[in-house]
Motif scaffolding. Structure first.
Motif, PDB file in Angstrom:
ATOM      1  N   LYS A   1      -3.313  -4.251   3.981  1.00  0.00           N
ATOM      2  CA  LYS A   1      -3.515  -4.776   2.625  1.00  0.00           C
ATOM      3  C   LYS A   1      -5.003  -4.883   2.300  1.00  0.00           C
ATOM      4  O   LYS A   1      -5.451  -4.549   1.195  1.00  0.00           O
ATOM      5  CB  LYS A   1      -2.833  -6.140   2.498  1.00  0.00           C
ATOM      6  CG  LYS A   1      -2.845  -6.698   1.085  1.00  0.00           C
ATOM      7  CD  LYS A   1      -2.039  -7.992   1.011  1.00  0.00           C
ATOM      8  CE  LYS A   1      -2.002  -8.533  -0.409  1.00  0.00           C
ATOM      9  NZ  LYS A   1      -1.192  -9.788  -0.496  1.00  0.00           N
ATOM     10  N   ASN A   2      -5.780  -5.364   3.291  1.00  0.00           N
ATOM     11  CA  ASN A   2      -7.221  -5.550   3.078  1.00  0.00           C
ATOM     12  C   ASN A   2      -8.071  -4.546   3.842  1.00  0.00           C
ATOM     13  O   ASN A   2      -9.297  -4.553   3.721  1.00  0.00           O
ATOM     14  CB  ASN A   2      -7.629  -6.975   3.471  1.00  0.00           C
ATOM     15  CG  ASN A   2      -6.936  -8.039   2.635  1.00  0.00           C
ATOM     16  OD1 ASN A   2      -6.833  -7.894   1.416  1.00  0.00           O
ATOM     17  ND2 ASN A   2      -6.462  -9.100   3.288  1.00  0.00           N
ATOM     18  N   ASP A   3      -7.416  -3.730   4.647  1.00  0.00           N
ATOM     19  CA  ASP A   3      -8.149  -2.737   5.437  1.00  0.00           C
ATOM     20  C   ASP A   3      -7.326  -1.451   5.485  1.00  0.00           C
ATOM     21  O   ASP A   3      -6.443  -1.290   6.318  1.00  0.00           O
ATOM     22  CB  ASP A   3      -8.398  -3.262   6.855  1.00  0.00           C
ATOM     23  CG  ASP A   3      -9.186  -2.278   7.718  1.00  0.00           C
ATOM     24  OD1 ASP A   3      -9.618  -1.230   7.190  1.00  0.00           O
ATOM     25  OD2 ASP A   3      -9.344  -2.553   8.922  1.00  0.00           O
ATOM     26  N   LYS A   4      -7.629  -0.533   4.584  1.00  0.00           N
ATOM     27  CA  LYS A   4      -6.835   0.689   4.492  1.00  0.00           C
ATOM     28  C   LYS A   4      -6.973   1.581   5.729  1.00  0.00           C
ATOM     29  O   LYS A   4      -6.146   2.462   5.961  1.00  0.00           O
ATOM     30  CB  LYS A   4      -7.218   1.472   3.244  1.00  0.00           C
ATOM     31  CG  LYS A   4      -8.653   1.966   3.203  1.00  0.00           C
ATOM     32  CD  LYS A   4      -8.936   2.686   1.902  1.00  0.00           C
ATOM     33  CE  LYS A   4     -10.389   3.155   1.820  1.00  0.00           C
ATOM     34  NZ  LYS A   4     -10.739   4.120   2.872  1.00  0.00           N
TER      35      LYS A   4
ATOM     36  N   ARG B   1       0.845  -6.061   6.246  1.00  0.00           N
ATOM     37  CA  ARG B   1      -0.057  -7.216   6.247  1.00  0.00           C
ATOM     38  C   ARG B   1      -1.496  -6.811   6.586  1.00  0.00           C
ATOM     39  O   ARG B   1      -2.454  -7.280   5.957  1.00  0.00           O
ATOM     40  CB  ARG B   1       0.477  -8.240   7.259  1.00  0.00           C
ATOM     41  CG  ARG B   1      -0.235  -9.579   7.239  1.00  0.00           C
ATOM     42  CD  ARG B   1       0.541 -10.615   8.039  1.00  0.00           C
ATOM     43  NE  ARG B   1       0.737 -10.227   9.428  1.00  0.00           N
ATOM     44  CZ  ARG B   1       1.920  -9.895   9.951  1.00  0.00           C
ATOM     45  NH1 ARG B   1       3.012  -9.885   9.188  1.00  0.00           N
ATOM     46  NH2 ARG B   1       2.025  -9.570  11.224  1.00  0.00           N
ATOM     47  N   ASN B   2      -1.647  -5.925   7.549  1.00  0.00           N
ATOM     48  CA  ASN B   2      -2.984  -5.584   8.029  1.00  0.00           C
ATOM     49  C   ASN B   2      -3.668  -4.481   7.228  1.00  0.00           C
ATOM     50  O   ASN B   2      -4.900  -4.359   7.264  1.00  0.00           O
ATOM     51  CB  ASN B   2      -2.924  -5.198   9.506  1.00  0.00           C
ATOM     52  CG  ASN B   2      -2.756  -6.392  10.424  1.00  0.00           C
ATOM     53  OD1 ASN B   2      -3.709  -7.105  10.721  1.00  0.00           O
ATOM     54  ND2 ASN B   2      -1.517  -6.630  10.860  1.00  0.00           N
TER      55      ASN B   2
END
Length: 340
Positions: free
Chosen positions: A231-234, A228-229
């Motif tokens: 997904k938008n912050d590699k 979840r985390n």
């Protein structure tokens, strides 16, 4: 007739460490361990590689233990070996060696339950360190087991709580792998946790009956949290590794001690110990001390060298079997799922 001074050779080969120890009465004269680096490339222990390495290591490890103890092989009165639980191939190596050496020296041998050994490591003489008084409760936490054990005597133990799926040690190691930490990951989570905020993130604690545990849901929760985390912050894991580890470790410690506290109340026991490889975790050791001060427990924490798999704990357990003349026969075979 039992001698005044009893010298026992302990042999431990349940997983990937080959260990031999010499015990004189309740004092350790030597405790040698040969690890296996080969598994690091695979992110976990490979059973076939482990058993092969045991075959290479066991003779030099036993020889070194005898030399460092400054005794002769003829001074050994008996041999204690790990019969189980553990990896069958690894156990076969230790059991076969113990049987052969006992036969060659014409001395008795004692089979030891690996988990039994972790508990009785507390009875090794250690510079005046207090030993537990019976009955006591021991939280035994390792890579493959998580148990609450009611210890009535040296050879009288009852598992009153256990994990129904994964062990706490597995939760540490599998979560570490998800975080990209190398094997073994448990100690690395502990290292990062010391630098992080244990309240930064929340993870799910299972609701299990009585004194039993479950850690499979927590592993799934960690996986979903990371998916979840990231997904938008590699770079989420890299930027938050300390806080993630601190929060995860705090959750596992809370799960362990919630049941332990319930057990001490139920059995009205204030003598409490920890044992097993994961008992080397700083969060668990610190929490035991805190709960001891808060609840009036007499707490017992093993030395680091007696937390992980070692032959010293097998030798001390073998001593009590020897005193009770609980000797194994030559037709004995190892058991991968041996219970206390």
């Amino acid at each position: 007739m039992i001698k005044n001074d009893i010298i026992i050779l302990g042999i431990e080969s349940s997983c990937d460490d080959t260990s031999a120890a010499i015990l004189k009465n309740e004092a350790i004269l030597s405790n040698e361990i040969a690890g296996q680096k080969v598994h690091e490339a695979y992110g976990g222990v490979v059973p076939e590689l482990a058993s092969r390495a045991h075959q290479q290591n066991i003779l030099p490890v036993v020889d070194t233990a005898i030399k460092n103890a400054k005794i002769n092989i003829s001074d050994i009165d008996a041999i204690a070996f790990t019969r189980g639980p553990g990896l069958l191939g690894s156990l076969i190596v230790g059991t076969s060696f113990a049987k052969s050496l006992a036969l060659g020296l014409n001395i008795p041998m004692m089979e030891v339950n690996h988990m039994h050994g972790h508990v009785l490591a507390h009875f090794i003489d250690d510079e005046g360190k207090d030993k537990p008084r019976f009955p006591f409760i021991c939280l035994t936490v390792s890579g493959g087991h998580t148990q609450i054990v009611l210890v009535n005597d040296y050879l009288d133990m009852e598992v009153v709580g256990t994990t129904k799926d994964d062990a706490a040690g597995e939760a540490f190691d599998k979560s570490a792998k998800l975080l990209g930490l190398p094997y073994p990951g448990g100690p690395l989570i502990d290292k990062h946790a010391k630098l992080g905020n244990p309240k930064a993130f929340q993870f799910t604690a299972p609701n299990m009956p009585d004194f039993d545990y479950s850690f499979s849901g927590l592993k799934t929760n960690v996986l979903q949290f990371l998916q979840r985390n990231t997904k938008n912050d590699k770079d989420f894991v890299q930027n938050n590794i300390d806080d993630i580890c601190a929060s995860l470790q705090a959750t596992i410690v809370e799960i362990l001690f919630d049941k332990l506290i319930q057990a001490t109340r139920h059995f009205n026991i204030n003598e409490v110990a920890i044992a097993g490889g994961v008992s080397a975790n700083s969060g668990i050791r610190k929490r035991l001390q805190q709960e001891g001060e808060k609840r009036g427990w007499k707490t017992h924490i093993p030395k680091f060298e007696y937390c992980t798999d070692n032959a010293a704990m097998i030798a001390i357990t073998g001593r009590y079997h020897y005193l009770n003349q609980n000797f194994a026969q030559q037709d004995i075979s190892p058991s991968a799922r041996l219970k206390i």
